[in-house]
Scaffold this active site. Structure first.
Site, PDB file in Angstrom:
ATOM      1  N   GLU A  33      -9.722  22.407   3.177  1.00 42.44           N
ATOM      2  CA  GLU A  33      -8.692  21.813   3.500  1.00 42.44           C
ATOM      3  C   GLU A  33      -7.926  22.278   4.994  1.00 42.44           C
ATOM      4  OE1 GLU A  33      -6.430  22.177   0.500  1.00 42.44           O
ATOM      5  OE2 GLU A  33      -6.655  19.476  -0.405  1.00 42.44           O
ATOM      6  N   GLU A  59       0.712  19.147 -11.139  1.00 38.89           N
ATOM      7  CA  GLU A  59       0.673  18.641 -10.060  1.00 38.89           C
ATOM      8  C   GLU A  59       0.535  17.174 -10.219  1.00 38.89           C
ATOM      9  OE1 GLU A  59      -1.970  20.172  -6.860  1.00 38.89           O
ATOM     10  OE2 GLU A  59      -1.401  18.466  -5.925  1.00 38.89           O
ATOM     11  N   ASP A 111      -9.915  17.105  -8.160  1.00 42.33           N
ATOM     12  CA  ASP A 111      -9.405  18.511  -8.022  1.00 42.33           C
ATOM     13  C   ASP A 111      -7.666  18.085  -9.033  1.00 42.33           C
ATOM     14  OD1 ASP A 111      -7.343  19.351  -6.945  1.00 42.33           O
ATOM     15  OD2 ASP A 111      -6.819  18.395  -5.063  1.00 42.33           O
ATOM     16  N   GLU A 131     -11.377  27.880 -12.722  1.00 38.98           N
ATOM     17  CA  GLU A 131      -9.838  27.316 -12.315  1.00 38.98           C
ATOM     18  C   GLU A 131      -9.261  26.225 -12.889  1.00 38.98           C
ATOM     19  OE1 GLU A 131      -9.290  27.976  -7.690  1.00 38.98           O
ATOM     20  OE2 GLU A 131      -7.638  27.226  -7.586  1.00 38.98           O
ATOM     21  N   LYS A 179     -13.398  24.968  -9.835  1.00 42.11           N
ATOM     22  CA  LYS A 179     -12.308  24.125 -10.914  1.00 42.11           C
ATOM     23  C   LYS A 179     -12.752  22.810 -11.973  1.00 42.11           C
ATOM     24  CE  LYS A 179      -8.987  22.987  -6.708  1.00 42.11           C
ATOM     25  NZ  LYS A 179      -8.467  22.244  -6.187  1.00 42.11           N
TER      26      LYS A 179
HETATM   27  O1  GCW Z   1      -5.229  19.893  -5.848  1.00 41.98           O
HETATM   28  C1  GCW Z   1      -4.773  19.932  -4.040  1.00 41.98           C
HETATM   29  C2  GCW Z   1      -3.676  20.836  -3.584  1.00 41.98           C
HETATM   30  C3  GCW Z   1      -3.355  21.654  -2.784  1.00 41.98           C
HETATM   31  C4  GCW Z   1      -4.274  23.502  -2.847  1.00 41.98           C
HETATM   32  C5  GCW Z   1      -5.501  22.924  -3.293  1.00 41.98           C
HETATM   33  C6  GCW Z   1      -6.301  23.622  -3.589  1.00 41.98           C
HETATM   34  C7  GCW Z   1      -3.488  24.732  -2.787  1.00 41.98           C
HETATM   35  O2  GCW Z   1      -2.742  19.302  -3.379  1.00 41.98           O
HETATM   36  O3  GCW Z   1      -2.026  22.168  -2.365  1.00 41.98           O
HETATM   37  O4  GCW Z   1      -3.479  24.175  -1.596  1.00 41.98           O
HETATM   38  O5  GCW Z   1      -5.671  21.634  -4.190  1.00 41.98           O
HETATM   39  O6  GCW Z   1      -6.302  24.160  -4.874  1.00 41.98           O
HETATM   40  O7  GCW Z   1      -6.745  24.716  -2.415  1.00 41.98           O
END
Ligand code: GCW
Length: 714
Positions: A304, A406, A378, A400, A373
């Site tokens: 990202e 969110e 996500d 994680e 994760k």
């Molecule tokens: O879920 C996404 C979020 C981002 C976040 C990214 C990550 C910190 O929308 O805000 O950035 O994951 O885990 O790196």
């Protein structure tokens, strides 16, 4: 009587002294009441600490606070046990009496403890013993928790130790105090007044974490501002580390991989460049001069838009190992995130982390952990487990999870995440035969002793810390599951409820019941049957299943739902992206076949016609509608349950949650109606009998915008 005293009296009379605002978290230490008072008082007549470290002092002060609150008086302190009901706490190294008790401390490591009823000097006593002072502190918190949850103290015999070594919070806090994905106010860290002003709240933060065994905190956002590594900020970081140290909490920082260029004046951040290596080494030396027990770096690289080793055609392992070499002499570690996916890569996003990291297994230095994760995309309301778990036999993996909600309704939706994390932890990866659950994979440090779990913090400077009372449960549950990944989500919810709301058994049952079904309700009204990432753009507040025009394909909800006139779902079976092949054969077969894939994962792994017959006999379309409505109905049921609890709950906390549930119900309906309106525009099917049409047309829902939703990424 003075005017001030009169005013104070009037306030107490009006009940203000008893108003609760959530600040105390689960450490409320309210009076235990008649049934328990005499019994507990008999077991807490005298404090006998061994040793005088800052950690033992913290333990004493917590005992005083807890006993004063629960029993109304603080017991006297003594150098040795001289009466029945003494509490003796310390390590065998600091107390000959404890050493002579010959307690089973072997194998408990640094953090484990024993709490036991014993006789010392002819008196009844409770001993809280460990191999280190931090272990003693954990034991003291457990002792107080037993009182808060009304467990007997007579004949107590507890022996416990954490199953994971690193139990960490990851704060996504920026230096201007904006919290990315934060729904509880600003960052706790007031960088502007640090290091001179160490707000008492920092100590309360440390107490809360220590009470559930959290022993590490990454202070800043993984989208890392390199400025945190400048000397001016490192002094502030050191001040926080000083506050946290007695509580066994180590400080870590998110490091921006491009820092040598951004703040170091170098022309490159190439991990193989000797100047870059020297820069990081000097930086590590500088940090450890200020913070001798600094934990290490967390790194989000080549993800990202963050810089990383791939900018210089190096691998993630080369990048991680370069930082690891700088930290190694000081005992620090690198936690390298596997959350990578690329705009240039057309591979199914769910496959990219595995594709990138699996070949690097065995290539990381022994002080590197890879942080994965819980799911392959996500932090969605539901995802299958990440295929990397169990697939990197030579690399210690850390899981994680996102404590901050969110994707699960921010702070206003009640969603207890203990069930979500337990679901992942309990899942069998089959990577090394049956029984290789995700929890077991995490508990196995591959001989390095490095094991851990990280939770993206939901903490801010709101008075109640997390933006809602029920989100405190997620902080609490994270700590408990990081301590014991095989723990029961329900037992954890029960303990938290007793400590947070009170002991009335009907009330406890009712609240635990709500919590246990709350996350499934969110799944149902947002993304049922394996759907994912249907949230509105950017802030992720509310539905956006129709969104298709964002620059990167995998940022669009339509990428995930793949809905068209014929059907819905992402084909990740062998006929599609074949993401299933990243799992062990047994699991791949389970997910890959329509005959065996669990309903909850159906649309994650398969694209099926709207008229597809589910195993229940219902069509997919009818089942989808059922799930949305079930989600809304569960929220309505939670509202009714909550209303009945009014007599048991203090006004402010009751009123706030009542209002939040109204918001949740409204949002649940919004999700249900908007999603159905969109999918119906494609399926052209009528709603099954008994289910109401959305009150508005699709355009209406598409036009709803909430540009000021909190917690946005910058
Ligand atoms: O879920 C996404 C979020 C981002 C976040 C990214 C990550 C910190 O929308 O805000 O950035 O994951 O885990 O790196």
């Amino acid at each position: 009587m003075s005017g001030l005293a009169l005013i104070l009296l009037a306030l107490v009379g009006a009940g203000v002294a008893h108003a609760e605002d959530g600040y105390a978290l689960w450490l409320r230490y309210r009076p235990v009441g008649q049934t328990w008072d005499a019994r507990y008082t008999a077991a807490a007549t005298q404090l006998v600490p061994a040793g005088g470290s800052a950690t033992i002092t913290a333990a004493t002060s917590e005992l005083n606070r807890g006993l004063r609150g629960m029993l109304g008086a603080v017991p006297g302190q003594a150098a040795s046990v001289s009466r029945d009901g003494a509490i003796l706490y310390g390590t065998p190294a600091n107390s000959r009496v404890i050493a002579a008790l010959d307690l089973p401390l072997k194998g408990l490591g640094n953090d484990g403890f024993v709490i036991r009823s014993v006789r010392v000097n002819g008196h009844r006593a409770t001993v809280i013993a460990a191999n280190s002072d931090v272990g003693v502190l954990y034991g003291v918190f457990r002792f107080l928790e037993r009182m808060e949850t009304r467990e007997p103290l007579a004949g107590v015999d507890v022996r416990d130790a954490p199953k994971l070594k690193l139990r960490m919070l990851n704060h996504w806090d920026n230096l201007d105090r904006h919290v990315e994905r934060g729904y509880a106010g600003l960052s706790l860290w007031d960088w502007f007044t640090l290091p001179e002003w160490k707000a008492p709240r920092y100590t309360d933060y440390a107490r809360a974490n220590a009470s559930i065994g959290i022993n590490g905190t990454v202070l800043n956002n993984v989208n890392a501002n390199p400025d945190i590594l400048r000397p001016r900020f490192l002094k502030k970081v050191a001040a926080l580390a000083d506050v946290f140290r007695p509580y066994g909490i180590h400080v870590y920082l998110s490091a921006n991989f491009g820092a040598p260029v951004a703040i170091g004046g170098l022309k490159t951040a190439d991990p193989l460049d000797p100047k870059v290596q020297a820069w990081w080494k000097a930086k590590a030396d500088e940090i450890y001069r200020l913070i001798p027990d600094f934990g290490g770096f967390l790194v989000k690289a080549n993800s990202e838009g963050q810089p990383g080793p791939q900018d210089y055609h190096r691998t993630h392992a080369q990048g991680a190992n370069m930082l690891a070499a700088a930290l190694k002499p000081h005992g620090g570690i690198v936690i390298w995130r596997a959350f990578v996916y690329s705009a240039q890569n057309s591979e199914d996003r769910a496959k990219q982390a595995y594709s990138e990291f699996k070949p690097l297994d065995g290539k990381f230095a022994d002080n590197v952990m890879v942080q994965v994760k819980n799911g392959p995309i996500d932090f969605q309301p539901r995802e299958p487990f990440h295929p990397l778990f169990g697939a990197m036999p030579h690399t210690p993996l850390m899981m994680e999870v996102e404590i901050t909600k969110e994707y699960l309704g921010f702070n206003t939706h009640l969603a207890y995440l203990g069930t979500m994390w337990a679901e992942v932890l309990d899942t069998d990866t089959w990577q090394h035969g049956q029984g290789t659950t995700v929890a077991r994979v995490l508990e196995d440090g591959k001989g390095t002793g490095l094991t851990g779990m990280a939770g993206v913090s939901n903490i801010g400077n709101d008075r109640d810390w997390t933006g809602s009372e029920f989100d405190q449960a997620n902080w609490y549950a994270f700590g408990r599951l990081a301590w014991n990944p095989q723990g029961s989500a329900e037992a954890i919810a029960r303990d938290w409820t007793k400590m947070t709301w009170g002991e009335n058994p009907q009330m406890v049952d009712a609240i635990v019941g709500m919590m246990m079904e709350s996350r499934e309700a969110v799944v149902n009204y947002m993304t049922p049957l394996g759907l994912a990432h249907q949230m509105a753009t950017g802030h992720h507040h509310g539905p956006g299943p129709w969104v298709h025009n964002l620059s990167r394909p995998e940022w669009n909800p339509v990428y995930y739902n793949r809905a068209d006139a014929n059907g819905i779902g992402f084909d990740r079976s062998a006929t599609g992206s074949d993401a299933i092949a990243q799992y062990a054969p047994h699991v791949a077969a389970l997910f890959g076949s329509l005959n065996t894939v669990p309903d909850k994962d159906l649309l994650w792994f398969h694209h099926v016609p709207w008229t597809y017959r589910m195993r229940s006999g219902q069509t997919l379309w009818d089942s989808l509608i059922d799930h949305y409505d079930k989600g809304v109905a569960t929220v309505a049921q939670m509202q009714r349950t909550w209303a009945l609890l009014k007599p048991y709950i203090d006004k402010q906390r009751f009123d706030e949650e009542t209002a939040f549930m109204e918001i949740q119900h409204h949002d649940a309906l919004w999700w249900r109606n908007a999603s159905i309106a969109y999918f119906q525009s494609l399926s052209k099917l009528p709603l099954p009998a008994g289910h109401a049409e959305p009150p508005h047309d699709l355009r209406y829902y598409e036009a709803i915008k909430t540009p000021y939703a909190p917690g946005q990424a910058e």
